[in-house]
Design a protein around this motif. Structure first.
Motif, mmCIF file in Angstrom:
data_model
loop_
_atom_site.group_PDB
_atom_site.id
_atom_site.type_symbol
_atom_site.label_atom_id
_atom_site.label_comp_id
_atom_site.label_asym_id
_atom_site.label_seq_id
_atom_site.Cartn_x
_atom_site.Cartn_y
_atom_site.Cartn_z
ATOM 1 N N ALA A 1 0.706 -1.354 0.028
ATOM 2 C CA ALA A 1 -0.029 0.009 0.096
ATOM 3 C C ALA A 1 0.840 1.421 -0.275
ATOM 4 C CB ALA A 1 -0.945 0.028 1.183
ATOM 5 N N GLU A 2 1.958 1.348 0.805
ATOM 6 C CA GLU A 2 3.018 2.499 0.764
ATOM 7 C C GLU A 2 3.469 2.550 -0.650
ATOM 8 O OE1 GLU A 2 4.485 2.073 5.344
ATOM 9 O OE2 GLU A 2 5.464 1.408 3.619
ATOM 10 N N ASP A 3 3.867 1.606 -1.101
ATOM 11 C CA ASP A 3 4.458 1.745 -2.666
ATOM 12 C C ASP A 3 3.323 2.053 -3.717
ATOM 13 O OD1 ASP A 3 6.920 0.652 -1.631
ATOM 14 O OD2 ASP A 3 6.422 -1.457 -2.600
ATOM 15 N N ASN A 4 2.189 1.771 -3.590
ATOM 16 C CA ASN A 4 1.042 2.145 -4.220
ATOM 17 C C ASN A 4 0.755 3.534 -4.312
ATOM 18 O OD1 ASN A 4 -1.326 1.539 -6.100
ATOM 19 N ND2 ASN A 4 -2.548 2.068 -4.188
ATOM 20 N N TYR A 5 0.807 4.087 -2.865
ATOM 21 C CA TYR A 5 0.630 5.479 -2.741
ATOM 22 C C TYR A 5 1.640 6.181 -3.204
ATOM 23 C CZ TYR A 5 0.762 9.645 0.058
ATOM 24 O OH TYR A 5 0.583 11.021 0.445
ATOM 25 N N VAL A 6 2.762 5.794 -3.014
ATOM 26 C CA VAL A 6 4.274 6.608 -3.660
ATOM 27 C C VAL A 6 3.994 6.699 -5.261
ATOM 28 C CG1 VAL A 6 6.568 6.536 -4.162
ATOM 29 C CG2 VAL A 6 5.842 5.940 -1.953
ATOM 30 N N GLU B 1 3.061 -5.892 -13.802
ATOM 31 C CA GLU B 1 3.908 -4.821 -13.539
ATOM 32 C C GLU B 1 4.580 -4.446 -14.836
ATOM 33 O OE1 GLU B 1 7.422 -4.402 -10.172
ATOM 34 O OE2 GLU B 1 6.666 -6.451 -10.599
ATOM 35 N N LYS B 2 4.908 -5.507 -15.793
ATOM 36 C CA LYS B 2 5.601 -5.110 -17.021
ATOM 37 C C LYS B 2 4.649 -4.329 -17.789
ATOM 38 C CE LYS B 2 8.401 -9.434 -17.237
ATOM 39 N NZ LYS B 2 8.807 -10.847 -18.005
ATOM 40 N N ALA B 3 3.484 -4.598 -17.872
ATOM 41 C CA ALA B 3 2.439 -3.834 -18.545
ATOM 42 C C ALA B 3 2.329 -2.338 -18.036
ATOM 43 C CB ALA B 3 1.182 -4.535 -18.375
ATOM 44 N N ASP C 1 -5.146 5.202 -18.454
ATOM 45 C CA ASP C 1 -4.402 3.754 -18.740
ATOM 46 C C ASP C 1 -3.436 3.517 -17.526
ATOM 47 O OD1 ASP C 1 -5.927 3.209 -20.842
ATOM 48 O OD2 ASP C 1 -4.531 4.022 -22.270
ATOM 49 N N VAL C 2 -2.363 4.495 -17.494
ATOM 50 C CA VAL C 2 -1.720 4.414 -16.203
ATOM 51 C C VAL C 2 -2.212 4.240 -15.155
ATOM 52 C CG1 VAL C 2 0.447 5.524 -15.232
ATOM 53 C CG2 VAL C 2 0.002 5.805 -17.687
ATOM 54 N N LEU C 3 -3.029 4.970 -14.908
ATOM 55 C CA LEU C 3 -3.719 4.830 -13.080
ATOM 56 C C LEU C 3 -4.492 3.550 -13.089
ATOM 57 C CD1 LEU C 3 -5.121 8.341 -12.790
ATOM 58 C CD2 LEU C 3 -2.854 7.400 -11.997
ATOM 59 N N ASN C 4 -5.082 3.177 -14.144
ATOM 60 C CA ASN C 4 -5.812 1.681 -14.272
ATOM 61 C C ASN C 4 -4.581 0.578 -13.933
ATOM 62 O OD1 ASN C 4 -8.277 2.836 -14.332
ATOM 63 N ND2 ASN C 4 -8.617 2.370 -16.658
ATOM 64 N N GLU D 1 -1.932 0.845 -12.231
ATOM 65 C CA GLU D 1 -1.261 0.884 -11.234
ATOM 66 C C GLU D 1 -2.395 0.251 -10.290
ATOM 67 O OE1 GLU D 1 1.339 1.774 -9.664
ATOM 68 O OE2 GLU D 1 2.319 2.895 -11.196
ATOM 69 N N SER D 2 -3.429 0.694 -10.232
ATOM 70 C CA SER D 2 -4.575 -0.100 -9.450
ATOM 71 C C SER D 2 -4.537 -1.570 -9.815
ATOM 72 C CB SER D 2 -6.049 0.432 -9.652
ATOM 73 O OG SER D 2 -6.099 1.815 -9.329
#
Length: 488
Positions: free
Chosen positions: A156-161, A369-371, A388-391, A393-394
């Motif tokens: 979750a911390e990595d996702n927040y960063v 992760e590669k995508a 696309d980028v935010l999706n 990441e989620s």
């Protein structure tokens, strides 16, 4: 047998207490379980119940031995006697005496009571073993859950960063006049979601840490050893797992001993139909003994027989009561078997399915992760939208969470499978050998094995993937995909 079991129980508790001091230093699964067993109130309560059952058996055996009583009395007797002068007399008497009584026959009531308490003692022992296994399992759950939530907090911390980085990047573009305001709003919304996820995972970490403290007796150490899968000792087939669990689980053994204790109680109640005989010796010495003037000594040797002929139907009612309790004990034995069978079946199936899912989830996480990295590079050169980028990441965050949960669920499943077969403590090195196997000649299920408990493995629902692949190829080639999918 009782001395051997007492020694085993005492050694198990002392072994746990001896290594508990090391739990704060290394934080391994074995030391967490060791600490939990040494400090958990349920274990000590079961241990005290077992020790109490030993004393109860000793007290019952005392009825086979003679009883010696010492008595003394002093008092004044006033008697009125017809046809004698004087017609009344008053005596002040005092005496000291001793009596000895020995049971000769009581319809085998004492023998059956001792037998019942012996079975009750074994039931308390097996309950202690079962509680120890359950506490070890709960400590394993708590240990793995703390590891799980710490890992999820890191994700979750990595996702927040990552979302904070994307938000700052879009914000700088908007300020430079090369970005759109709607993109900034979208990035801010995803950043708020990432921050909410981080808060949720941190709260969950607090909750599992509090649960760890309740079970183990102390806060989880700052560093925990890497995750360990207890694969060794798990049977290769479901039928072997079911049979092993039914034969070795301590809760089933305790229920069988409760059944045998109830059967002995029925036999003990039937002694009420038979006479009771005792041999008694009694002697008193003193002044006016037994209220007889000038008598200084009185000695008696006798055999006393007592046979109750009528008690208002109480004896018959008690026998019927114990017969119903015997049936209840049989029902509880079969229920315990069904519960154990279900737990063993689910745990064994989880070890297979989660092990298969773990590989698939790892592939999924690496591919996403590669995508994600490719999308971010394409976004930097204008070939991908911010959405696309935010999706991606989620999706990566969800995939990593799924992998971590599956990894720790698999570890818990192995622990559950071992606990169902009464071997988790042995797998953790807290018990050198299973006492049921080490002394098989001393205890067996015999004719009291569960009768209403199906030990056959449950058929697993599987999907024919070749059929699904054929349908997919048909759709790709533009051909009919075959019959429509069946509705659930």
């Amino acid at each position: 047998m009782s001395k051997r079991l007492s020694a085993i129980c005492t050694a198990a508790v002392l072994l746990s207490a001896g290594g508990a001091a090391k739990a704060q230093q290394t934080g391994s699964l074995r030391e967490a379980a060791e600490r939990a067993i040494a400090t958990h109130p349920d274990v000590s309560a079961r241990f005290n119940a077992y020790r109490a059952s030993i004393d109860a058996t000793t007290a019952a055996r005392a009825a086979f031995l003679p009883r010696i009583d010492l008595n003394a009395s002093v008092g004044k007797d006033s008697d009125r006697i017809s046809g004698r002068n004087p017609t009344s007399q008053t005596l002040t008497r005092s005496s000291v005496g001793a009596s000895l009584s020995q049971l000769l026959w009581d319809g085998l009531s004492t023998q059956n009571e001792v037998l019942r308490l012996n079975h009750d003692q074994l039931a308390r022992y097996f309950e202690l073993v079962d509680t120890t296994e359950q506490v070890a399992l709960e400590s394993a759950r708590a240990h793995y859950d703390v590891m799980r939530m710490r890992h999820l907090v890191q994700i979750a911390e990595d996702n927040y960063v990552q979302h904070r980085y994307a938000h700052l990047q879009i914000q700088s573009r908007v300020k430079a006049g090369v970005g759109r305001g709607v993109d900034l709003e979208q990035a801010a919304a995803r950043l708020a979601l990432a921050e909410s996820n981080l808060s949720t995972e941190s709260s969950n970490l607090h909750d599992v840490s509090a649960r760890y403290q309740r079970i183990v007796g102390e806060d989880p150490p700052p560093k925990l050893a890497s995750i360990v899968l207890l694969e060794r000792g798990v049977p290769s087939t479901a039928s072997e797992a079911m049979s092993s669990a039914v034969q070795r689980n301590a809760s089933i053994s305790a229920s069988i001993e409760n059944l045998r204790a109830a059967r002995a109680q029925v036999a003990s109640r039937q002694a009420a139909y038979q006479p009771r005989a005792e041999a008694r010796l009694r002697t008193n010495a003193g002044h006016h003994v037994d209220g007889v003037r000038d008598q200084s000594r009185d000695s008696t040797a006798e055999i006393v027989l007592n046979w109750n002929l009528y008690s208002g139907g109480a004896d018959q009612a008690r026998i019927r009561q114990q017969a119903h309790l015997l049936n209840q004990a049989s029902d509880q034995r079969d229920r315990a078997c069904r519960d154990v069978r279900q737990n063993a079946a689910i745990a064994f199936n989880d070890t297979l399915k989660l092990k298969e899912q773990l590989g698939l989830l790892e592939r999924n996480s690496l591919a996403i992760e590669k995508a994600r990295d490719a999308y971010r590079q394409q976004f930097d050169i204008g070939q991908r939208s911010l959405l696309d980028v935010l999706n991606s990441e989620s999706e990566l965050y969800t995939a990593k969470r799924a992998y971590v949960n599956a990894e720790h669920d698999l570890a818990v499943a192995y622990a559950r499978a071992h606990a169902a077969m009464n071997q988790l403590s042995a797998q953790l090195g807290l018990r050198s050998a299973d006492p049921l196997l080490a002394d098989a000649a001393a205890w067996t299920q015999g004719d009291d094995a569960p009768v209403r408990c199906n030990v056959n493995p449950t058929a697993l629902a599987t999907t024919d993937r070749s059929e699904l692949d054929a349908r997919a190829r048909g759709m790709a080639e533009g051909a009919p995909a075959g019959p429509p999918a069946r509705k659930p």
